[in-house]
Design an enzyme around this catalytic site. Sequence first.
Site, mmCIF file in Angstrom:
data_model
loop_
_atom_site.group_PDB
_atom_site.id
_atom_site.type_symbol
_atom_site.label_atom_id
_atom_site.label_comp_id
_atom_site.label_asym_id
_atom_site.label_seq_id
_atom_site.Cartn_x
_atom_site.Cartn_y
_atom_site.Cartn_z
ATOM 1 N N SER A 264 -42.227 -81.602 46.236
ATOM 2 C CA SER A 264 -40.659 -81.645 46.431
ATOM 3 C C SER A 264 -40.226 -81.853 47.883
ATOM 4 O O SER A 264 -38.983 -81.750 48.157
ATOM 5 C CB SER A 264 -40.216 -80.097 45.926
ATOM 6 N N GLU B 277 -11.102 -94.483 46.209
ATOM 7 C CA GLU B 277 -11.777 -94.895 44.818
ATOM 8 C C GLU B 277 -13.225 -94.145 44.692
ATOM 9 O O GLU B 277 -13.763 -93.639 43.547
ATOM 10 C CB GLU B 277 -11.917 -96.436 44.928
ATOM 11 N N ASN C 251 -41.919 -68.212 45.191
ATOM 12 C CA ASN C 251 -41.049 -67.865 43.873
ATOM 13 C C ASN C 251 -39.689 -66.770 44.540
ATOM 14 O O ASN C 251 -38.572 -67.677 44.278
ATOM 15 C CB ASN C 251 -41.630 -67.095 42.972
ATOM 16 N N LYS D 275 -5.475 -108.211 51.243
ATOM 17 C CA LYS D 275 -5.699 -107.180 50.655
ATOM 18 C C LYS D 275 -5.914 -106.034 51.684
ATOM 19 O O LYS D 275 -6.449 -105.988 52.736
ATOM 20 C CB LYS D 275 -6.973 -107.390 49.965
ATOM 21 N N LYS E 261 -32.755 -78.250 43.035
ATOM 22 C CA LYS E 261 -32.201 -78.456 43.896
ATOM 23 C C LYS E 261 -31.754 -79.780 44.329
ATOM 24 O O LYS E 261 -30.623 -79.970 44.980
ATOM 25 C CB LYS E 261 -33.401 -78.123 45.288
ATOM 26 N N GLN F 224 -37.983 -76.069 40.176
ATOM 27 C CA GLN F 224 -38.211 -77.143 41.267
ATOM 28 C C GLN F 224 -36.704 -78.084 41.085
ATOM 29 O O GLN F 224 -36.349 -78.680 42.092
ATOM 30 C CB GLN F 224 -39.329 -77.401 41.536
ATOM 31 N N SER G 12 -10.737 -107.301 52.082
ATOM 32 C CA SER G 12 -11.282 -108.495 51.079
ATOM 33 C C SER G 12 -11.830 -109.500 51.789
ATOM 34 O O SER G 12 -11.280 -110.013 52.723
ATOM 35 C CB SER G 12 -10.595 -108.855 50.036
ATOM 36 N N ASN H 131 -7.880 -102.422 50.589
ATOM 37 C CA ASN H 131 -8.144 -101.754 49.549
ATOM 38 C C ASN H 131 -8.403 -100.117 49.800
ATOM 39 O O ASN H 131 -8.917 -99.717 50.778
ATOM 40 C CB ASN H 131 -9.548 -102.290 48.901
ATOM 41 N N THR I 170 5.848 -87.852 34.083
ATOM 42 C CA THR I 170 5.129 -87.316 32.732
ATOM 43 C C THR I 170 4.605 -88.522 32.086
ATOM 44 O O THR I 170 5.515 -89.624 31.913
ATOM 45 C CB THR I 170 6.070 -86.383 31.842
ATOM 46 N N HIS I 171 3.504 -88.568 31.551
ATOM 47 C CA HIS I 171 3.062 -89.692 30.733
ATOM 48 C C HIS I 171 2.918 -91.187 31.600
ATOM 49 O O HIS I 171 3.216 -92.303 31.068
ATOM 50 C CB HIS I 171 3.849 -90.252 29.520
ATOM 51 N N TYR J 11 -40.245 -67.364 36.576
ATOM 52 C CA TYR J 11 -40.217 -68.655 37.380
ATOM 53 C C TYR J 11 -41.091 -69.426 36.439
ATOM 54 O O TYR J 11 -42.168 -69.356 35.985
ATOM 55 C CB TYR J 11 -40.979 -68.718 38.713
HETATM 56 N N1 ARG Z 1 -41.218 -76.162 45.428
HETATM 57 C C1 ARG Z 1 -41.103 -74.923 44.355
HETATM 58 C C2 ARG Z 1 -39.840 -74.963 44.114
HETATM 59 O O1 ARG Z 1 -38.800 -75.636 44.619
HETATM 60 C C3 ARG Z 1 -41.432 -73.619 45.262
HETATM 61 C C4 ARG Z 1 -41.847 -72.825 44.173
HETATM 62 C C5 ARG Z 1 -43.102 -72.880 43.626
HETATM 63 N N2 ARG Z 1 -43.707 -71.607 43.194
HETATM 64 C C6 ARG Z 1 -44.693 -71.757 42.115
HETATM 65 N N3 ARG Z 1 -45.258 -70.741 41.699
HETATM 66 N N4 ARG Z 1 -45.545 -73.112 42.067
HETATM 67 O O2 ARG Z 1 -39.386 -74.376 43.147
#
Ligand code: ARG
Length: 466
Positions: free
Chosen positions: A24, A291, A111, A284, A326, A323, A278, A286, A156-157, A318
């Site tokens: 990660s 947007e 964790n 133009k 995030k 993971q 453009s 834009n 409205t509308h 956990y």
């Molecule tokens: N990279 C993991 C996460 O984002 C960290 C926690 C990992 N814990 C484990 N028991 N493997 O959740």
Amino acid sequence: MANKMWGGRFTEGPDAIMEEINASIDFDQVLYAQDIRGSKAHVHMLSDQNIISREDADKIDQGLDTILREIEAGDFKFSRALEDIHMNIESRLTDLIGPVAGRLHTARSRNDQVATDFRLWVRDIVDNLNTQLSDLQLVLATKALEHAHVIMPGFTHLQSAQPVTFGHHLLAYVEMFARDRSRFSDARKRMNESPLGAAALAGTSFPIDREATAKSLGFDRPLANSLDAVADRDFALEALSTAAITAIHLSRFAEEIVIWSSAQFNFVKLSDKFTTGSSIMPQKRNPDAAELVRAKSGRIIGALNALLIVMKGLPLAYSKDMQEDKEQAFDALQNLSLCVAAMTGMIREMEPNVTVLKQAAGSGFSTATDLADWLVRVLGIPFRDAHHATGAIVARASELEIELHEVSLADMQAVHKDINKGVFSVLTVDDSVRSRTSLGGTAPANVIKQAQIWLKKLETETVKRS
Ligand code: ARG
């Protein structure tokens, strides 16, 4: 080679695909500052509780400072083999200070570590969003005061309904962003509890002081249940659902800006700073920023949806599924921050085309309700009958291709004999908006008062911040 952080019982290293799906670090490196903050709080507590020596704690603390500097200078080499930010930092700490680095992870697990880091990150960006939204409100309220008398069509509308003031329209968004801010503050209160010390899931046998680490990280208290502490992601869900609602508000406003700035409407002029040209059509300008703000609501709502689905059905405590909490949350909240900044810039520079707006406000017989109200108020006839009579007068104006205030008294009296020339005092758009003084109504006097109340409130906040 087996993983040096946890590979004690392993004889083989991971398959390349395993490493790819497991790592990660590509996205969780944004947690470096929070990770170091958390580790420092933890190590100080360990030494205060005599779980490790003061000397070792100092070495670890200094090593963490070095790592922070290395990362901020761009000198840190992140490694996928080390999976995530937590192990990348711990491994570097070992390079720097030797085996004593291994004491940092006493009475802690990744964790509770990741739950703490992520909470701190979300809390930081929520605080930042709150400040940014207050800046946006300040810009809106300032413009609202400046343009309290500018008359525009209210829809409205998307059909011309009744004239309103430009300032009133802007203040509607100030209210929406106020609710968003209140949702963020509310979520912040609930998220501000510390998971640190829950360890893997069950707590620890070391005599740790969770109150102390919670306090030093600015949390109100430790989370009460260790299983909940490592398994909870409500804080991210709440931040994302508030973000999704905010994104919708921004998107609705962006849509209006796109419409208003079109050649057909020509209600506002956007600055060159927030438009693009453009490559083929020289005329133009834009509204790309608007947007993109409109479009980015998609990924923000998507991130909320994704996390809800990741969490659905996860048993305590956990699971590695978490993971996946995030990457999209980072993306969504960072993009929301960008959208708020873009919207603030766009509004600050946007100028209403006063004459066009006023003319548009008068088209489509927008003061018909004022006429009906006059018939009720002055002639004392029931509103339904007044509505009917007004309809007949509108039909006459339409037939003659003129505005309501241009219909002759004789033509009006042909519809209702008691109508007198007093009626002309309510038929222009100025008369109309000026009369809408009911609480929350669009009258310039109301808008001025409301804008001033907001400005006072927002300016005191700004003073407190700086
Ligand atoms: N990279 C993991 C996460 O984002 C960290 C926690 C990992 N814990 C484990 N028991 N493997 O959740």
